[in-house]
Every structure is written in structure tokens, then in C-alpha cells.
Design a protein around this motif. Sequence first.
Motif, PDB file in Angstrom:
ATOM      1  N   LEU A  17      67.984  70.457  39.966  1.00 57.63           N
ATOM      2  CA  LEU A  17      69.089  70.012  39.114  1.00 57.63           C
ATOM      3  C   LEU A  17      68.593  69.401  37.805  1.00 57.63           C
ATOM      4  CD1 LEU A  17      71.340  68.393  41.853  1.00 57.63           C
ATOM      5  CD2 LEU A  17      71.845  70.485  40.563  1.00 57.63           C
ATOM      6  N   ARG A  18      67.402  68.831  37.823  1.00 60.14           N
ATOM      7  CA  ARG A  18      66.844  68.245  36.596  1.00 60.14           C
ATOM      8  C   ARG A  18      66.387  69.320  35.608  1.00 60.14           C
ATOM      9  NH1 ARG A  18      64.565  64.153  40.525  1.00 60.14           N
ATOM     10  NH2 ARG A  18      65.974  62.363  40.251  1.00 60.14           N
ATOM     11  N   GLU A  19      66.346  70.558  36.064  1.00 61.45           N
ATOM     12  CA  GLU A  19      66.061  71.700  35.184  1.00 61.45           C
ATOM     13  C   GLU A  19      67.361  72.409  34.816  1.00 61.45           C
ATOM     14  OE1 GLU A  19      63.079  72.600  33.905  1.00 61.45           O
ATOM     15  OE2 GLU A  19      62.229  70.813  34.845  1.00 61.45           O
ATOM     16  N   THR A  20      68.032  72.944  35.849  1.00 58.23           N
ATOM     17  CA  THR A  20      69.274  73.691  35.677  1.00 58.23           C
ATOM     18  C   THR A  20      70.234  73.273  36.779  1.00 58.23           C
ATOM     19  OG1 THR A  20      68.009  75.577  34.839  1.00 58.23           O
ATOM     20  CG2 THR A  20      70.283  76.007  35.509  1.00 58.23           C
ATOM     21  N   ASP A  21      71.461  72.930  36.413  1.00 65.98           N
ATOM     22  CA  ASP A  21      72.405  72.473  37.435  1.00 65.98           C
ATOM     23  C   ASP A  21      73.040  73.652  38.173  1.00 65.98           C
ATOM     24  OD1 ASP A  21      74.601  73.368  35.881  1.00 65.98           O
ATOM     25  OD2 ASP A  21      75.226  71.353  35.306  1.00 65.98           O
ATOM     26  N   ASP A  22      73.912  73.357  39.119  1.00 67.70           N
ATOM     27  CA  ASP A  22      74.497  74.408  39.954  1.00 67.70           C
ATOM     28  C   ASP A  22      75.548  75.248  39.235  1.00 67.70           C
ATOM     29  OD1 ASP A  22      72.823  73.814  42.037  1.00 67.70           O
ATOM     30  OD2 ASP A  22      74.268  72.590  43.132  1.00 67.70           O
ATOM     31  N   ASP A  37      78.058  53.771  36.729  1.00 64.36           N
ATOM     32  CA  ASP A  37      78.364  55.054  37.369  1.00 64.36           C
ATOM     33  C   ASP A  37      77.484  55.242  38.606  1.00 64.36           C
ATOM     34  OD1 ASP A  37      80.386  56.041  35.603  1.00 64.36           O
ATOM     35  OD2 ASP A  37      78.813  56.437  34.125  1.00 64.36           O
ATOM     36  N   PRO A  38      77.996  55.955  39.622  1.00 63.60           N
ATOM     37  CA  PRO A  38      77.239  56.117  40.864  1.00 63.60           C
ATOM     38  C   PRO A  38      76.146  57.186  40.770  1.00 63.60           C
ATOM     39  CG  PRO A  38      79.402  57.131  41.074  1.00 63.60           C
ATOM     40  CD  PRO A  38      79.357  56.480  39.725  1.00 63.60           C
ATOM     41  N   LEU A  39      74.929  56.793  41.076  1.00 61.80           N
ATOM     42  CA  LEU A  39      73.798  57.724  41.113  1.00 61.80           C
ATOM     43  C   LEU A  39      73.726  58.352  42.495  1.00 61.80           C
ATOM     44  CD1 LEU A  39      71.176  55.501  39.317  1.00 61.80           C
ATOM     45  CD2 LEU A  39      71.941  57.752  38.526  1.00 61.80           C
ATOM     46  N   ARG A  40      73.674  59.681  42.579  1.00 64.14           N
ATOM     47  CA  ARG A  40      73.636  60.351  43.880  1.00 64.14           C
ATOM     48  C   ARG A  40      72.218  60.599  44.356  1.00 64.14           C
ATOM     49  NH1 ARG A  40      77.868  60.713  40.836  1.00 64.14           N
ATOM     50  NH2 ARG A  40      79.870  60.744  41.902  1.00 64.14           N
ATOM     51  N   ALA A  53      71.359  61.815  33.943  1.00 61.04           N
ATOM     52  CA  ALA A  53      71.966  63.078  33.542  1.00 61.04           C
ATOM     53  C   ALA A  53      73.222  63.271  34.375  1.00 61.04           C
ATOM     54  CB  ALA A  53      71.008  64.236  33.754  1.00 61.04           C
ATOM     55  N   LEU A  54      74.222  63.863  33.778  1.00 67.90           N
ATOM     56  CA  LEU A  54      75.438  64.263  34.473  1.00 67.90           C
ATOM     57  C   LEU A  54      75.310  65.768  34.689  1.00 67.90           C
ATOM     58  CD1 LEU A  54      78.226  63.555  35.591  1.00 67.90           C
ATOM     59  CD2 LEU A  54      79.147  63.985  33.302  1.00 67.90           C
ATOM     60  N   VAL A  55      75.218  66.169  35.963  1.00 63.82           N
ATOM     61  CA  VAL A  55      74.995  67.577  36.295  1.00 63.82           C
ATOM     62  C   VAL A  55      76.085  68.068  37.232  1.00 63.82           C
ATOM     63  CG1 VAL A  55      72.490  67.409  35.973  1.00 63.82           C
ATOM     64  CG2 VAL A  55      73.476  67.038  38.250  1.00 63.82           C
ATOM     65  N   SER A  56      76.228  69.376  37.287  1.00 60.26           N
ATOM     66  CA  SER A  56      77.154  70.004  38.220  1.00 60.26           C
ATOM     67  C   SER A  56      76.395  70.276  39.512  1.00 60.26           C
ATOM     68  CB  SER A  56      77.682  71.307  37.624  1.00 60.26           C
ATOM     69  OG  SER A  56      78.646  71.865  38.478  1.00 60.26           O
ATOM     70  N   TYR A  57      76.977  69.838  40.632  1.00 59.60           N
ATOM     71  CA  TYR A  57      76.303  69.921  41.929  1.00 59.60           C
ATOM     72  C   TYR A  57      77.233  70.588  42.935  1.00 59.60           C
ATOM     73  CZ  TYR A  57      74.176  68.142  46.277  1.00 59.60           C
ATOM     74  OH  TYR A  57      73.629  68.022  47.521  1.00 59.60           O
ATOM     75  N   ALA A  58      76.687  71.523  43.710  1.00 65.01           N
ATOM     76  CA  ALA A  58      77.441  72.237  44.744  1.00 65.01           C
ATOM     77  C   ALA A  58      76.887  71.827  46.112  1.00 65.01           C
ATOM     78  CB  ALA A  58      77.334  73.738  44.532  1.00 65.01           C
ATOM     79  N   PRO A  59      77.356  70.704  46.666  1.00 65.67           N
ATOM     80  CA  PRO A  59      76.760  70.188  47.895  1.00 65.67           C
ATOM     81  C   PRO A  59      76.914  71.113  49.097  1.00 65.67           C
ATOM     82  CG  PRO A  59      78.775  68.998  47.377  1.00 65.67           C
ATOM     83  CD  PRO A  59      78.475  69.880  46.202  1.00 65.67           C
ATOM     84  N   PHE A  81      76.084  62.036  38.781  1.00 68.81           N
ATOM     85  CA  PHE A  81      75.029  61.404  37.985  1.00 68.81           C
ATOM     86  C   PHE A  81      73.759  61.329  38.816  1.00 68.81           C
ATOM     87  CE2 PHE A  81      78.808  59.762  35.895  1.00 68.81           C
ATOM     88  CZ  PHE A  81      78.474  59.867  34.557  1.00 68.81           C
ATOM     89  N   ILE A  82      72.633  61.655  38.180  1.00 67.81           N
ATOM     90  CA  ILE A  82      71.324  61.530  38.809  1.00 67.81           C
ATOM     91  C   ILE A  82      70.372  60.900  37.793  1.00 67.81           C
ATOM     92  CG2 ILE A  82      71.667  63.499  40.349  1.00 67.81           C
ATOM     93  CD1 ILE A  82      69.858  65.163  38.454  1.00 67.81           C
ATOM     94  N   HIS A  83      69.277  60.324  38.271  1.00 68.37           N
ATOM     95  CA  HIS A  83      68.241  59.880  37.342  1.00 68.37           C
ATOM     96  C   HIS A  83      67.656  61.101  36.637  1.00 68.37           C
ATOM     97  CE1 HIS A  83      67.794  55.853  39.405  1.00 68.37           C
ATOM     98  NE2 HIS A  83      67.820  55.560  38.130  1.00 68.37           N
ATOM     99  N   ALA A  84      67.340  60.945  35.373  1.00 65.33           N
ATOM    100  CA  ALA A  84      66.788  62.053  34.594  1.00 65.33           C
ATOM    101  C   ALA A  84      65.374  62.416  35.039  1.00 65.33           C
ATOM    102  CB  ALA A  84      66.790  61.701  33.106  1.00 65.33           C
ATOM    103  N   GLU A  85      64.660  61.452  35.580  1.00 64.80           N
ATOM    104  CA  GLU A  85      63.318  61.687  36.112  1.00 64.80           C
ATOM    105  C   GLU A  85      63.330  61.331  37.592  1.00 64.80           C
ATOM    106  OE1 GLU A  85      63.558  59.582  33.188  1.00 64.80           O
ATOM    107  OE2 GLU A  85      63.353  61.375  31.961  1.00 64.80           O
TER     108      GLU A  85
END
Length: 165
Positions: A17-22, A37-40, A53-59, A81-85
Amino acid sequence: MTTYAPRPIAPAALKELRETDDAGRACVPFTEPSGGDPLRCCLRPVEKGERVALVSYAPLRRWAAETGAEPGAYDEQGPVFIHAEECAGPVAQDGYPFTRPGALRTVRRYDSQGRIVGGRLVELTNAPDAGLDTAFTDAFADPEVALVHVRAVEFGCLHFAVRRG
């Protein structure tokens, strides 16, 4: 103390996800101006000044790839939201993450093939962990339920997952 284990996004998925999101979009990190904001990735709120980063995620899609399930049309993606690193992941905490009295959560149930088999709206009270424990206990009382997602009602995004066992 909670009865069920909330699951963050897995480290291998986070790396992707830190490269390309879903949704196929490049990750675009930014410095959080205010926090909250909540970090997943680590199941805690973002702190002011953190790189996220705010990414699109398909759990469900990612769970299905891991388990061999075929969720079909129930596959969905949403913002997280996830940490960028890379981060250390969740730290020990009392209670479930992202609970505050008055918040509404959808507790959605899935079978072993990733199909929705029910759900429940939970309004978090002054004892939010007890309310979620009850919702999870009710969900897993159905032997068909393999996975539960906890989602924010207002945005529809996944907060965390809980698996049977």
C-alpha cells in the motif's frame, strides 16, 4: 481488557500500500497538520506532525487472497490512514482502538467465502469495549461467521478486523 484481538493491516499489505494502493493509485505521503485520524497500521490515532498517507484498502480482497475465499461482489475498498514509512505496529493498549462514547460502528459479519452473513449497528457507550465484546460474541455464536469488520458509520472505512479463534 478485551475478549477479541483487533487486527491491524498486515505488514506485507502495508508495504504494498505504501507503493500502490488497492485502487491502483500511487501512495502520496503528507505531514499530518492536526492529528487524531485512526492509523490502521498501528491501531492508534495519528499524532500532529507524523508522516502518513491516505490510501484505498480492500480488506476482504486481501483476506480472501490469504484464505482462498471468493467474496465476489462483497469485495469493497475504502480509505484508511497508514504511516508513510514502516512503523512498529500496534502497541499494547487497554481496550479496542478508536472507541469513544457516542460513536457509531457497523460490525459486519462474513462467512468463510467472504460473503456478508449479517451485521449490527453498535453505538458505543461509556463502556465501549463491553458493547463491542457483545457484538463479537453474538457474531461468532453463528458458526458460519469467520471474520468480522468494524467500520465507521460516517465514513464507511474499516477500523479493524477480528477473526474467529
